[in-house]
Design an enzyme around this catalytic site. Sequence first.
Site, mmCIF file in Angstrom:
data_model
loop_
_atom_site.group_PDB
_atom_site.id
_atom_site.type_symbol
_atom_site.label_atom_id
_atom_site.label_comp_id
_atom_site.label_asym_id
_atom_site.label_seq_id
_atom_site.Cartn_x
_atom_site.Cartn_y
_atom_site.Cartn_z
ATOM 1 N N GLU A 80 51.250 35.221 24.700
ATOM 2 C CA GLU A 80 50.019 36.000 24.523
ATOM 3 C C GLU A 80 50.366 37.485 24.500
ATOM 4 O O GLU A 80 49.476 38.331 24.556
ATOM 5 C CB GLU A 80 48.996 35.677 25.601
ATOM 6 C CG GLU A 80 49.514 35.852 27.011
ATOM 7 C CD GLU A 80 48.423 35.608 28.032
ATOM 8 O OE1 GLU A 80 47.427 36.347 28.012
ATOM 9 O OE2 GLU A 80 48.580 34.679 28.851
ATOM 10 N N CYS A 112 47.750 31.665 29.004
ATOM 11 C CA CYS A 112 48.925 31.068 29.660
ATOM 12 C C CYS A 112 49.149 29.607 29.276
ATOM 13 O O CYS A 112 50.164 29.015 29.650
ATOM 14 C CB CYS A 112 48.779 31.142 31.177
ATOM 15 S SG CYS A 112 48.613 32.802 31.783
ATOM 16 N N THR A 155 50.113 41.668 40.331
ATOM 17 C CA THR A 155 50.352 40.330 39.767
ATOM 18 C C THR A 155 50.962 40.422 38.366
ATOM 19 O O THR A 155 50.855 39.496 37.574
ATOM 20 C CB THR A 155 49.060 39.474 39.741
ATOM 21 O OG1 THR A 155 48.113 40.077 38.849
ATOM 22 C CG2 THR A 155 48.433 39.368 41.114
ATOM 23 N N SER A 205 38.236 34.764 37.779
ATOM 24 C CA SER A 205 39.328 34.019 37.125
ATOM 25 C C SER A 205 39.919 32.981 38.095
ATOM 26 O O SER A 205 40.312 31.892 37.674
ATOM 27 C CB SER A 205 40.413 34.963 36.600
ATOM 28 O OG SER A 205 41.194 35.509 37.647
ATOM 29 N N HIS A 243 50.517 26.345 37.489
ATOM 30 C CA HIS A 243 50.564 27.684 36.897
ATOM 31 C C HIS A 243 50.386 28.672 38.054
ATOM 32 O O HIS A 243 49.455 28.534 38.852
ATOM 33 C CB HIS A 243 49.451 27.846 35.858
ATOM 34 C CG HIS A 243 49.268 29.270 35.429
ATOM 35 N ND1 HIS A 243 50.290 30.007 34.892
ATOM 36 C CD2 HIS A 243 48.200 30.107 35.498
ATOM 37 C CE1 HIS A 243 49.871 31.236 34.642
ATOM 38 N NE2 HIS A 243 48.593 31.325 34.996
ATOM 39 N N LYS A 252 46.390 27.734 46.758
ATOM 40 C CA LYS A 252 44.937 27.491 46.651
ATOM 41 C C LYS A 252 44.690 26.247 45.789
ATOM 42 O O LYS A 252 43.834 25.414 46.095
ATOM 43 C CB LYS A 252 44.244 28.685 45.970
ATOM 44 C CG LYS A 252 44.065 29.914 46.852
ATOM 45 C CD LYS A 252 43.424 31.020 45.994
ATOM 46 C CE LYS A 252 43.526 32.395 46.607
ATOM 47 N NZ LYS A 252 42.566 32.678 47.647
ATOM 48 N N ASN A 300 53.874 37.189 37.566
ATOM 49 C CA ASN A 300 53.244 36.340 36.551
ATOM 50 C C ASN A 300 54.019 36.451 35.243
ATOM 51 O O ASN A 300 54.380 37.557 34.815
ATOM 52 C CB ASN A 300 51.779 36.747 36.330
ATOM 53 C CG ASN A 300 50.992 35.663 35.578
ATOM 54 O OD1 ASN A 300 51.559 34.645 35.169
ATOM 55 N ND2 ASN A 300 49.702 35.885 35.405
ATOM 56 N N SER A 333 43.683 31.112 30.650
ATOM 57 C CA SER A 333 42.347 31.710 30.733
ATOM 58 C C SER A 333 41.611 31.539 29.421
ATOM 59 O O SER A 333 42.204 31.448 28.353
ATOM 60 C CB SER A 333 42.463 33.199 31.056
ATOM 61 O OG SER A 333 42.700 33.362 32.429
HETATM 62 P P1 HMG Z 1 42.301 41.651 45.220
HETATM 63 O O1 HMG Z 1 40.935 42.159 45.187
HETATM 64 O O2 HMG Z 1 43.395 42.631 45.151
HETATM 65 O O3 HMG Z 1 42.681 40.843 46.484
HETATM 66 O O4 HMG Z 1 42.408 40.599 44.018
HETATM 67 P P2 HMG Z 1 41.805 40.135 47.649
HETATM 68 O O5 HMG Z 1 41.003 41.138 48.353
HETATM 69 O O6 HMG Z 1 41.131 38.895 47.091
HETATM 70 O O7 HMG Z 1 43.026 39.715 48.556
HETATM 71 C C1 HMG Z 1 43.947 38.793 48.132
HETATM 72 C C2 HMG Z 1 44.342 37.954 49.336
HETATM 73 O O8 HMG Z 1 45.063 38.793 50.239
HETATM 74 C C3 HMG Z 1 43.156 37.408 50.120
HETATM 75 O O9 HMG Z 1 43.523 36.115 50.553
HETATM 76 C C4 HMG Z 1 43.061 38.356 51.321
HETATM 77 O O10 HMG Z 1 42.467 37.762 52.450
HETATM 78 C C5 HMG Z 1 44.526 38.645 51.563
HETATM 79 P P3 HMG Z 1 42.570 34.848 50.211
HETATM 80 O O11 HMG Z 1 41.247 35.166 50.750
HETATM 81 O O12 HMG Z 1 42.536 34.752 48.711
HETATM 82 O O13 HMG Z 1 43.246 33.698 50.861
HETATM 83 N N1 HMG Z 1 44.772 39.898 52.307
HETATM 84 C C6 HMG Z 1 45.748 40.026 53.229
HETATM 85 N N2 HMG Z 1 46.642 39.144 53.702
HETATM 86 C C7 HMG Z 1 47.510 39.586 54.657
HETATM 87 N N3 HMG Z 1 47.507 40.853 55.132
HETATM 88 C C8 HMG Z 1 46.617 41.776 54.686
HETATM 89 C C9 HMG Z 1 45.685 41.355 53.691
HETATM 90 N N4 HMG Z 1 44.681 41.981 53.020
HETATM 91 C C10 HMG Z 1 44.133 41.069 52.181
HETATM 92 N N5 HMG Z 1 46.627 43.001 55.169
HETATM 93 C C11 HMG Z 1 43.346 39.106 42.433
HETATM 94 C C12 HMG Z 1 43.341 39.557 43.885
HETATM 95 C C13 HMG Z 1 44.259 37.899 42.300
HETATM 96 C C14 HMG Z 1 41.940 38.706 42.010
HETATM 97 C C15 HMG Z 1 43.890 40.271 41.560
HETATM 98 O O14 HMG Z 1 45.241 40.537 41.873
HETATM 99 C C16 HMG Z 1 43.789 40.028 40.071
HETATM 100 O O15 HMG Z 1 42.776 40.317 39.459
HETATM 101 N N6 HMG Z 1 44.882 39.477 39.425
HETATM 102 C C17 HMG Z 1 44.885 39.166 38.013
HETATM 103 C C18 HMG Z 1 44.087 37.915 37.689
HETATM 104 C C19 HMG Z 1 44.703 36.640 38.190
HETATM 105 O O16 HMG Z 1 45.892 36.586 38.507
HETATM 106 N N7 HMG Z 1 43.912 35.530 38.199
HETATM 107 C C20 HMG Z 1 44.407 34.253 38.620
HETATM 108 C C21 HMG Z 1 43.625 33.087 38.041
HETATM 109 S S1 HMG Z 1 43.454 33.225 36.259
HETATM 110 C C22 HMG Z 1 45.018 32.777 35.640
HETATM 111 O O17 HMG Z 1 45.836 32.239 36.325
HETATM 112 C C23 HMG Z 1 45.314 33.115 34.202
HETATM 113 C C24 HMG Z 1 46.255 34.293 34.004
HETATM 114 O O18 HMG Z 1 47.585 33.933 34.326
HETATM 115 C C25 HMG Z 1 46.160 34.793 32.543
HETATM 116 C C26 HMG Z 1 46.326 33.807 31.396
HETATM 117 O O19 HMG Z 1 45.924 32.650 31.417
HETATM 118 O O20 HMG Z 1 46.817 34.274 30.356
HETATM 119 C C27 HMG Z 1 45.890 35.474 34.861
#
Ligand code: HMG
Length: 421
Positions: A80, A112, A155, A205, A243, A252, A300, A333
């Site tokens: 992609e 992906c 990521t 996502s 993935h 998760k 990633n 996605s």
């Molecule tokens: P965010 O807002 O940075 O993070 O977004 P958060 O606030 O959700 O925190 C992440 C985790 O860290 C949470 O754990 C917190 O509790 C923990 P969870 O509740 O999930 O178990 N946390 C801590 N842990 C320890 N010590 C601390 C602390 N503070 C917080 N001090 C997000 C995270 C993944 C959403 C962001 O990074 C993002 O947008 N990433 C890009 C999108 C993505 O990867 N999506 C995944 C699913 S979609 C997919 O897989 C397709 C893709 O590969 C693309 C394709 O298909 O081409 C993306």
Amino acid sequence: MKIGIDRIGAYVPSEVLRAEVLAEARDIPLGKLKDGLGVHAMAVVPPWEDTVSLAANAGLRALGDDVAAEEIGLCIVGTESGVDHSKPTAIFVHELLGLPSNCRTYEVKHACFGGTAALLTAMDWIASGSARGRKALVIASDIAKYPPGSAGEPTQGAGAVALVVSENPALVEMDRSTTGVFAGQVHDFWRPLDQTQAIVDGKYSVDCYLEALEHAFADYARQQESEDNGEPLSDRFARLIFHAPFPRMASKAHTRMVVDDWQSNSARSAQLPEDLTELVEKDAGERVDPTLWATRLIGNTYTASMYFGLAAILEREAAELEGKTLGFFSYGSGCCSEFFAGQIVEGASRVAEKIGLGELLERRKEVSMAEYERHHAKSDLRATENPEKPGSHFAGPIYFAGTIDEKRTYASHGRGASVAR
Ligand code: HMG
């Protein structure tokens, strides 16, 4: 007919940013990156590497000394982050690897999921008889890029995995008859035509991914009902390769899949404690964690992510897993997803010992925040009048040598690769 993965080659860019450096620069708690997301480091792409060079270098490593270019009759690159709206990454790879002129060559895209789409198509090509004894080269290659300072930034990552797909494979025999599919239009992650960085609704996502897993696994389970031998379906897999856009996503996914599955199995649910946390964590430690050691250090890789999980366990555990069944969940996605299975072939460890992923990761150069930001800001899709040459840490051999008259060119430090005209 036995069809599956005969050889695997993994390749990562030659630079890396450690989570400690990113956390300090962005004022994010390190625990959030390392424990919350599972990210310990991410691959950084220097200006002399791109999706094509990553793919070609992975392809070279998959062919190795065992598979001749002339044996390949189909070359598909799933990506992609291709380098052109029209010209496929695969045709550059075709030249760089010296593939034969009667080799069908093209690129596929569905976020992906593209690498998996390519693998499934290649297996059908072989099963249909069109291969006439030849093999397919399937490559998943990507650069995951989000805006600096955004929630997606930690990521990011980049890398490629190439698979030689054949009859009587030496590594993994795939079960092609039963797969579970889920597809549906969602705006969780996308990249408009004029942009090099993805737009993502991060939390949504994650929900889309988990919902797709639930449906795809249910579709898979419906096809297994007649074979039900009393044990929960998810317990049949020695390793579960998800993935992994970030490693914690795989945990998760595992939780979502096994808890539902265990609870819906009458024999198993009767033995379950009220609080499943400890049991689920132990199970993930045994069946999911071993697939993630490389991803933690790469980030990633979009289409290649799940296949890095496969390379990781083959490199470290092939001998112990010979004859065992692996479960795969691929998510793209947008979205399309598929759950499927494969069995590690007896004798696979003799081939797997050549993968060398750990060695590649060790030789990367650690970059500072300033170097990472300089590389990130450079458009990796456009011309470089005075292209930078690879540093001595470059594992290569194939690199992007700049654009001349709007034509991308590639060069090689040697071995087997020709230079694109
Ligand atoms: P965010 O807002 O940075 O993070 O977004 P958060 O606030 O959700 O925190 C992440 C985790 O860290 C949470 O754990 C917190 O509790 C923990 P969870 O509740 O999930 O178990 N946390 C801590 N842990 C320890 N010590 C601390 C602390 N503070 C917080 N001090 C997000 C995270 C993944 C959403 C962001 O990074 C993002 O947008 N990433 C890009 C999108 C993505 O990867 N999506 C995944 C699913 S979609 C997919 O897989 C397709 C893709 O590969 C693309 C394709 O298909 O081409 C993306």
